[in-house]
Design an enzyme around this catalytic site. Sequence first.
Site, PDB file in Angstrom:
ATOM      1  N   LEU A  17       0.818  -1.213   0.000  1.00  0.00           N
ATOM      2  CA  LEU A  17       0.000   0.000   0.000  1.00  0.00           C
ATOM      3  C   LEU A  17       0.851   1.261   0.000  1.00  0.00           C
ATOM      4  O   LEU A  17       0.420   2.315  -0.437  1.00  0.00           O
ATOM      5  CB  LEU A  17      -0.916   0.027   1.232  1.00  0.00           C
ATOM      6  N   GLY A  21      10.065   6.217   5.472  1.00  0.00           N
ATOM      7  CA  GLY A  21      11.107   6.058   6.477  1.00  0.00           C
ATOM      8  C   GLY A  21      10.617   5.344   7.719  1.00  0.00           C
ATOM      9  O   GLY A  21      11.406   4.790   8.485  1.00  0.00           O
ATOM     10  N   MET A  22       9.305   5.336   7.949  1.00  0.00           N
ATOM     11  CA  MET A  22       8.752   4.739   9.168  1.00  0.00           C
ATOM     12  C   MET A  22       8.341   3.285   8.965  1.00  0.00           C
ATOM     13  O   MET A  22       7.835   2.654   9.881  1.00  0.00           O
ATOM     14  CB  MET A  22       7.537   5.537   9.638  1.00  0.00           C
ATOM     15  N   GLU A  89      -6.607  -1.258  11.149  1.00  0.00           N
ATOM     16  CA  GLU A  89      -7.796  -1.262  10.298  1.00  0.00           C
ATOM     17  C   GLU A  89      -7.435  -0.755   8.911  1.00  0.00           C
ATOM     18  O   GLU A  89      -6.557   0.103   8.736  1.00  0.00           O
ATOM     19  CB  GLU A  89      -8.893  -0.399  10.915  1.00  0.00           C
ATOM     20  N   ASP A 133       4.660  13.293  15.240  1.00  0.00           N
ATOM     21  CA  ASP A 133       4.890  13.439  13.797  1.00  0.00           C
ATOM     22  C   ASP A 133       3.570  13.704  13.091  1.00  0.00           C
ATOM     23  O   ASP A 133       3.279  13.124  12.052  1.00  0.00           O
ATOM     24  CB  ASP A 133       5.559  12.186  13.227  1.00  0.00           C
ATOM     25  N   ASP A 151      -0.330   6.385  12.295  1.00  0.00           N
ATOM     26  CA  ASP A 151       1.011   6.255  12.881  1.00  0.00           C
ATOM     27  C   ASP A 151       1.072   6.599  14.360  1.00  0.00           C
ATOM     28  O   ASP A 151       2.110   6.996  14.866  1.00  0.00           O
ATOM     29  CB  ASP A 151       2.034   7.105  12.119  1.00  0.00           C
TER      30      ASP A 151
END
Length: 885
Positions: A17, A21-22, A89, A133, A151
């Site tokens: 998807l 960087g995370m 979800e 963030d 996030d």
Amino acid sequence: MLAAGTKLGAYEILGPLGSGGMGEVYRARDSKLERDVAVKVLPASVARDPESLARFEREAKAVAALSHPNILAIHDFGRQDDVVYAVMELLEGQTLRGKLDAGPVSQKQAVDYGLQIAKGLSAAHEGGIVHRDLKPENVFVTKDGHVKILDFGLAKRVEAKGREATNAPTADGQTEPGKVMGTVGYMSPEQVKGLAVDQRSDIFSFGTILYELLSGKRAFKRDTSAETIAAILTHEPPELTISGQVPVALDHVVRHCLEKDPGNRFQSAKDVAFALSEASGPTTLTSGVHAIAPAAPARKSGRLIAVVAILVLAAIAGLLWMQRGRRSAGAAAGVKRIAVLPFENLGAPEDDYFADGISDEIRGKLTSLSGVQVIARGSSTPYKKTTKTPKQIAEELRVDYLLTATVRSETSGGTRRVHVSPELVDVSQPDAPTSKWQQPFDAALTDVFQVQSDIASRVAQALGIALGAGEEKHLAERPTQSLPAYEAFLKGDQVSAVLAKNDPPTVRKALAFYEQAVALDPGFALAWARVSIVNSLLYSNSTPLPEVSDRARQAAEKALALAPNDPNPYGAVGSYKRLVLGDIRGAQGQFLKARSLSPGNADFIRALAVVEISLDHLESALEQLKEAERLDPRSVSVYSWRSQALLSLRRYAEAGQAADAGLALSPDNLNMIEFRVASYLGEGDLVRARAYLAALPKGIEQADLAAYLVNFQDLGWVLTEEQKDLVLRLTPAAFDDDRGAWGTCLTQIPWWRGDVAGARKYAEEARKAIEEQLRTAPKDPGRHASLGLVLGYLGRADDAIREGQRALELSPVENDLLAGPYFLHQLVRIYILAGQPEKAIDNLERLLKIHYWVSPAWLTIDPNFDPLRGNPRFQKLVAGASAKK
């Protein structure tokens, strides 16, 4: 990259998807519950670090427990071999970044998105989670317009204390892998600096998002990361109201989120959501300036309190002048001038406050209307129980109409009722005054607000003023739903005379009533604004206790959240910034918003004059004070500021005349007495100054007068020897129990008499008290200056100079043309005490070149400059003044 078909526990990867960087995000199938989900695979750096992995699992559990509709739900997390993943979800739609890139978002939609984000943040913060963030890329909008914050699974639990390590952001706006510390352009100043963060950092990031939603532009975007970071730390984004499309109240919500100092922002996302909801209604879009009534003059132990320094943008100032020009046209433009006189109480004497409150409320409602100029409270109140005729009053106030009334409150059959009989009197014709309108009102006390609204509406109708829908709504507004709260509020106003009196004992007495009002009705916005203002005044005029500062801030924020379209909360926030934080520029925006929401108030024109004084535009200030006098012709405050401006211009004769005019209205006003004395001192006439003091009315308490002169602006040397002896008998109670002020003032008298040991006894007491005060208010320039002075008396030259310089650093002349010169004056005195005459004269020469009270003639009579009299440079400075004498 995981291939389709890869299984992670009960989840089968269907396809990618997105990634960043995370981590990487995949669509997957949940075989247990037979549903599609999103699976985020965390970077390898997290999987290999036991501490990071443990923290992630701990924080993921906390986020999963939130279960809020505006937060992306975490269903599960796990580890398989070297892969660490979180199951969330699955959403259909696009990120907020995609929405913004696709084109402008309507204001209604922007507010809706903002409210949903704020609600999600509130739930997270209450659960002890900080995002760190927040940005459009981490906000998702589903196809049906539902907002989800993404996030949160890599967010940070709020730590009780300790510095939090951060990573510097990279050029592309990302942080190093495994650290969700922020994205350039959306980071808070504390994140940029690498400091610890809490929920207020998220509020700053939210503000950048809301700014972008409303304007279509990024608040701090620059060409490079370094320039963007610099903008976050030092710049303010353009006002949203400039386009004329965004209401002032919405702009305020954004700017309150974007305060550089976390302590000045909204303190909770719940308050943000409330304020945003309230601010989304219709708002009048005009600009202007407002300030709370000027506070007391400079305290010896505090800052220069009688200071409002607001920088006004030229374009906005131009709009103000246009507004004022229209109002000044008076009869030519069909503007009606009216004075609402104090209503006569026909009931028990203890009900006076209630009659006064009704007249004040009606006056305030009429002030908000266009086409009418209402004489300010300060000029109307002196006519309470007057024996003067309507014609005499009209001539003195220069009005065409008078509104009078009688009020009786009584209890009958267990029900308290109020009877109000108003009369609008036309005094514009040369013959006898005529009744323009009158009508008795009889109602249960619970309907008193409706009575006030009806009277204001009927007066407007009788004056031929057409009311718009917004004006009709304003006239119908109720300040509170609680009569007991309203009565407590009115008693507070009666004590403080709506903050015209700001000495600490009076302020504390009024505060008790205002606190009672908000306790009875926590939704009483105007009472919260008063609570904030009086706490700000207490902090400035008395010992600067942190709990007083906190209460001032919290009350202002509460008022603002409750009533974002009312000017009073903005005035409260501005007052807090000015009086507590010393943040003149920060106060600017708040006062501008307050003025824009109530352009018909005389205080605002006077506040603009004070702004001009602070900017060293003294001639312009004097012109504006003339305009303020039109709406408040019997205002002591107008004459006070006029006298002060003229003293700064060293136009001493005119300053004395302005002081005399103020004293004619208030003969025992110590502030005006001091200005009159200063006008003589500026001319070098100590004999006339003392003679003037000796001839004052006998009703003035000598101890109060002596304490005032020795405490404010350091004029104790003007007192006679008998008066100085009186000062030495005073206790700290005469200085509001401020031992710092008491010790500093009493130090000087034995010093002038050559009693060094006696002076140092008081100086040591002052030193201990001021150092204790500075522990709670380390950035208070007045206390640094006072500490420098007493250290000079104690012979600690280097320490004294350091403190004097620190005071000037905190309030430089260039930033504050009212306070700065005073602190420069104190530095001159400190250099003299330190035995450095050349440095003293260097700074004295500078002082004489700027607008300030002290003149060469003043120097010839002030004993504080005696040690310089044999210096050739000093003799040259005073030569002209000596020749004239």
